[in-house]
Design a protein around this motif. Structure first.
Motif, PDB file in Angstrom:
ATOM      1  N   ILE A   4     103.406 -15.970 -53.012  1.00 14.34           N
ATOM      2  CA  ILE A   4     103.480 -16.509 -54.363  1.00 14.34           C
ATOM      3  C   ILE A   4     104.528 -15.733 -55.150  1.00 14.34           C
ATOM      4  CG2 ILE A   4     102.225 -16.883 -56.525  1.00 14.34           C
ATOM      5  CD1 ILE A   4      99.649 -17.072 -54.896  1.00 14.34           C
ATOM      6  N   SER A   5     105.384 -16.450 -55.861  1.00 16.41           N
ATOM      7  CA  SER A   5     106.351 -15.818 -56.756  1.00 16.41           C
ATOM      8  C   SER A   5     105.863 -15.997 -58.190  1.00 16.41           C
ATOM      9  CB  SER A   5     107.739 -16.445 -56.593  1.00 16.41           C
ATOM     10  OG  SER A   5     108.260 -16.187 -55.302  1.00 16.41           O
ATOM     11  N   ILE A   6     105.790 -14.899 -58.930  1.00 12.89           N
ATOM     12  CA  ILE A   6     105.363 -14.944 -60.326  1.00 12.89           C
ATOM     13  C   ILE A   6     106.556 -14.602 -61.206  1.00 12.89           C
ATOM     14  CG2 ILE A   6     103.806 -14.029 -62.081  1.00 12.89           C
ATOM     15  CD1 ILE A   6     101.797 -13.396 -59.921  1.00 12.89           C
ATOM     16  N   LEU A   7     107.045 -15.600 -61.923  1.00 10.68           N
ATOM     17  CA  LEU A   7     108.189 -15.409 -62.816  1.00 10.68           C
ATOM     18  C   LEU A   7     107.655 -14.938 -64.163  1.00 10.68           C
ATOM     19  CD1 LEU A   7     111.294 -15.768 -63.005  1.00 10.68           C
ATOM     20  CD2 LEU A   7     110.860 -18.045 -63.932  1.00 10.68           C
ATOM     21  N   LEU A  71     105.050 -21.123 -57.104  1.00 14.23           N
ATOM     22  CA  LEU A  71     105.740 -20.428 -58.185  1.00 14.23           C
ATOM     23  C   LEU A  71     104.886 -20.511 -59.440  1.00 14.23           C
ATOM     24  CD1 LEU A  71     108.188 -19.072 -59.599  1.00 14.23           C
ATOM     25  CD2 LEU A  71     109.093 -21.389 -59.990  1.00 14.23           C
ATOM     26  N   ILE A  72     104.583 -19.373 -60.029  1.00 14.69           N
ATOM     27  CA  ILE A  72     103.878 -19.320 -61.304  1.00 14.69           C
ATOM     28  C   ILE A  72     104.890 -18.932 -62.374  1.00 14.69           C
ATOM     29  CG2 ILE A  72     102.059 -18.194 -62.640  1.00 14.69           C
ATOM     30  CD1 ILE A  72     100.600 -17.700 -59.968  1.00 14.69           C
ATOM     31  N   ILE A  73     105.038 -19.785 -63.386  1.00 11.28           N
ATOM     32  CA  ILE A  73     105.997 -19.533 -64.465  1.00 11.28           C
ATOM     33  C   ILE A  73     105.228 -19.069 -65.693  1.00 11.28           C
ATOM     34  CG2 ILE A  73     107.806 -20.509 -65.921  1.00 11.28           C
ATOM     35  CD1 ILE A  73     108.286 -22.614 -63.769  1.00 11.28           C
ATOM     36  N   ASP A  74     105.440 -17.827 -66.078  1.00 14.57           N
ATOM     37  CA  ASP A  74     104.738 -17.250 -67.227  1.00 14.57           C
ATOM     38  C   ASP A  74     105.727 -16.420 -68.038  1.00 14.57           C
ATOM     39  OD1 ASP A  74     102.817 -16.388 -68.995  1.00 14.57           O
ATOM     40  OD2 ASP A  74     102.118 -14.759 -67.715  1.00 14.57           O
ATOM     41  N   ILE A  75     106.645 -17.112 -68.684  1.00 19.91           N
ATOM     42  CA  ILE A  75     107.683 -16.431 -69.460  1.00 19.91           C
ATOM     43  C   ILE A  75     107.528 -16.778 -70.937  1.00 19.91           C
ATOM     44  CG2 ILE A  75     109.336 -16.249 -67.571  1.00 19.91           C
ATOM     45  CD1 ILE A  75     110.716 -18.742 -68.599  1.00 19.91           C
ATOM     46  N   ILE A 110     109.475 -23.636 -52.372  1.00 18.27           N
ATOM     47  CA  ILE A 110     108.370 -23.853 -53.306  1.00 18.27           C
ATOM     48  C   ILE A 110     107.856 -25.287 -53.212  1.00 18.27           C
ATOM     49  CG2 ILE A 110     107.698 -23.929 -55.747  1.00 18.27           C
ATOM     50  CD1 ILE A 110     108.110 -21.091 -54.745  1.00 18.27           C
ATOM     51  N   GLU A 111     106.543 -25.412 -53.005  1.00 17.20           N
ATOM     52  CA  GLU A 111     105.902 -26.730 -52.952  1.00 17.20           C
ATOM     53  C   GLU A 111     105.120 -27.032 -54.226  1.00 17.20           C
ATOM     54  OE1 GLU A 111     103.448 -26.794 -49.503  1.00 17.20           O
ATOM     55  OE2 GLU A 111     105.097 -26.378 -48.106  1.00 17.20           O
ATOM     56  N   ASN A 112     104.582 -25.973 -54.841  1.00 16.40           N
ATOM     57  CA  ASN A 112     103.727 -26.154 -56.014  1.00 16.40           C
ATOM     58  C   ASN A 112     104.099 -25.158 -57.107  1.00 16.40           C
ATOM     59  OD1 ASN A 112     101.870 -28.136 -54.748  1.00 16.40           O
ATOM     60  ND2 ASN A 112     101.367 -26.402 -53.433  1.00 16.40           N
ATOM     61  N   VAL A 113     104.086 -25.652 -58.353  1.00 15.90           N
ATOM     62  CA  VAL A 113     104.404 -24.831 -59.515  1.00 15.90           C
ATOM     63  C   VAL A 113     103.197 -24.817 -60.448  1.00 15.90           C
ATOM     64  CG1 VAL A 113     105.844 -24.643 -61.592  1.00 15.90           C
ATOM     65  CG2 VAL A 113     106.877 -25.285 -59.396  1.00 15.90           C
ATOM     66  N   LEU A 114     102.895 -23.638 -60.976  1.00 17.67           N
ATOM     67  CA  LEU A 114     101.875 -23.513 -62.014  1.00 17.67           C
ATOM     68  C   LEU A 114     102.572 -23.012 -63.270  1.00 17.67           C
ATOM     69  CD1 LEU A 114      98.299 -22.095 -61.545  1.00 17.67           C
ATOM     70  CD2 LEU A 114      99.573 -21.781 -63.665  1.00 17.67           C
ATOM     71  N   PHE A 115     102.551 -23.841 -64.308  1.00 17.01           N
ATOM     72  CA  PHE A 115     103.268 -23.522 -65.544  1.00 17.01           C
ATOM     73  C   PHE A 115     102.273 -23.125 -66.622  1.00 17.01           C
ATOM     74  CE2 PHE A 115     105.270 -24.976 -69.605  1.00 17.01           C
ATOM     75  CZ  PHE A 115     106.306 -24.042 -69.631  1.00 17.01           C
ATOM     76  N   ILE A 116     102.446 -21.921 -67.171  1.00 15.99           N
ATOM     77  CA  ILE A 116     101.582 -21.437 -68.238  1.00 15.99           C
ATOM     78  C   ILE A 116     102.092 -21.982 -69.564  1.00 15.99           C
ATOM     79  CG2 ILE A 116     100.628 -19.418 -69.386  1.00 15.99           C
ATOM     80  CD1 ILE A 116      99.809 -19.742 -66.424  1.00 15.99           C
ATOM     81  N   THR A 160     103.451 -29.935 -60.012  1.00 16.70           N
ATOM     82  CA  THR A 160     103.252 -28.954 -61.071  1.00 16.70           C
ATOM     83  C   THR A 160     101.895 -29.140 -61.736  1.00 16.70           C
ATOM     84  OG1 THR A 160     105.615 -28.803 -61.569  1.00 16.70           O
ATOM     85  CG2 THR A 160     104.092 -28.067 -63.280  1.00 16.70           C
ATOM     86  N   THR A 161     101.163 -28.062 -61.848  1.00 18.45           N
ATOM     87  CA  THR A 161      99.939 -28.039 -62.644  1.00 18.45           C
ATOM     88  C   THR A 161     100.209 -27.254 -63.916  1.00 18.45           C
ATOM     89  OG1 THR A 161      98.310 -28.335 -60.876  1.00 18.45           O
ATOM     90  CG2 THR A 161      97.606 -27.055 -62.781  1.00 18.45           C
ATOM     91  N   ILE A 162      99.803 -27.848 -65.038  1.00 16.21           N
ATOM     92  CA  ILE A 162      99.984 -27.232 -66.348  1.00 16.21           C
ATOM     93  C   ILE A 162      98.659 -26.628 -66.796  1.00 16.21           C
ATOM     94  CG2 ILE A 162     100.635 -27.629 -68.756  1.00 16.21           C
ATOM     95  CD1 ILE A 162     102.914 -28.192 -66.817  1.00 16.21           C
ATOM     96  N   VAL A 163      98.700 -25.384 -67.265  1.00 13.15           N
ATOM     97  CA  VAL A 163      97.517 -24.762 -67.863  1.00 13.15           C
ATOM     98  C   VAL A 163      97.839 -24.441 -69.312  1.00 13.15           C
ATOM     99  CG1 VAL A 163      95.797 -22.940 -67.727  1.00 13.15           C
ATOM    100  CG2 VAL A 163      96.891 -23.758 -65.639  1.00 13.15           C
TER     101      VAL A 163
END
Length: 274
Positions: A4-7, A71-75, A110-116, A160-163
């Motif tokens: 998992i890559s956490i940006l 990929l988890i995007i938390d910027i 990357i197959e799945n993205v989790l966007f914060i 992409t899953t949005i939280v």
């Protein structure tokens, strides 16, 4: 072992990375601070120095994404100081970062993205909010988050899953420290919509564990006392000066429901009293 890559290994991303490592994942993590690289490495995270801009990415983004499935995007948006700037450059800065990032995701493993994201995408509605509620952002940050959500979820090269988190709180982060001792605070009867860092991490782990991709979740503790009741009790508990609220105007505020987190993910909130 799933990689998992956490940006963005900041206030939430770093403890999230540690929790994921503890459950057997291999983690790559990014920071914009060179001083933080050894902190990430000490935690068992493969560290990367990466900075996103509207037109370019500084740092080794390709190896950061390489061989990772998630990929988890938390910027952060970092719009302070720019909110009154009328230029299109500042208005679309965060959206530009995501738009610049997307081709790199498309060309990676990357197959799945989790966007914060944030419940700010709903604006200041005076109603009950669910995931079926149409977003109507009325702040610059909310508008950019919603545009970024759409860019990611409309892309067919990955899911992409949005939280959408409510107000973030933790042992070292609580708004009462800002409100303590203040006078004439508006909206005393408005409900709170907070979530503890522990539950933020737990919900993200549950999404990954259940492979729940292509979804949107509100993530707010099912605990909605009024602002006046909550902040007064919290100030007393922390031995801080009491905040004083004004009842001169009717209170307005939305109530965010997170029923979908509990019904779809089967997640049980651990910090309901906050």
């Amino acid at each position: 072992m799933t990689k998992i890559s956490i940006l963005g290994c900041g206030w939430l991303g770093l403890p999230l990375a540690k929790a994921l490592i503890g459950t057997g994942f291999s983690i790559k993590g990014s920071t914009t601070s060179i001083e933080k690289l050894p902190i990430l490495e000490f935690a068992g995270i493969e560290p990367f120095l990466i900075s996103l801009h509207a037109n370019e990415i500084e740092g080794n983004i390709v190896p950061f994404l390489e061989n990772s499935e998630i990929l988890i995007i938390d910027i952060p948006l970092k719009l302070r100081g720019n909110s009154n700037d009328p230029s299109a450059t500042h208005r679309a800065e965060f959206v530009g970062k995501i738009r610049t990032l997307i081709p790199y995701i498309e060309n990676s493993s990357i197959e799945n993205v989790l966007f914060i994201s944030s419940t700010s995408v709903y604006g200041e509605a005076n109603t009950i909010i669910t995931e079926e509620t149409t977003p109507n952002p009325d702040t610059e940050s909310g508008k950019q988050l919603f545009q970024a959500e759409q860019l990611l979820q409309n892309n067919r090269d990955f899911k992409t899953t949005i939280v959408r988190f409510g107000g973030l709180i933790g042992e070292d982060r609580h708004p009462i420290r800002f409100l303590s001792g203040r006078d004439n605070i508006d909206n005393p009867e408005a409900p709170i919509n907070f979530i503890h860092q522990d539950d933020c991490i737990g919900i993200i782990q549950k999404i990954i564990e259940t492979n729940c991709w292509g979804e949107t979740f509100n993530a707010v503790s099912p605990f909605h006392p009024s602002r006046e009741t909550y902040y007064t009790q919290k100030a007393i508990g922390l031995n801080l000066a009491l905040p004083k609220f004004s009842h001169a105007k009717p209170s307005v505020g939305k109530t965010i429901l997170s029923d979908k987190v509990e019904t779809v993910l089967k997640y049980k909130f651990t910090r309901t009293t906050l």
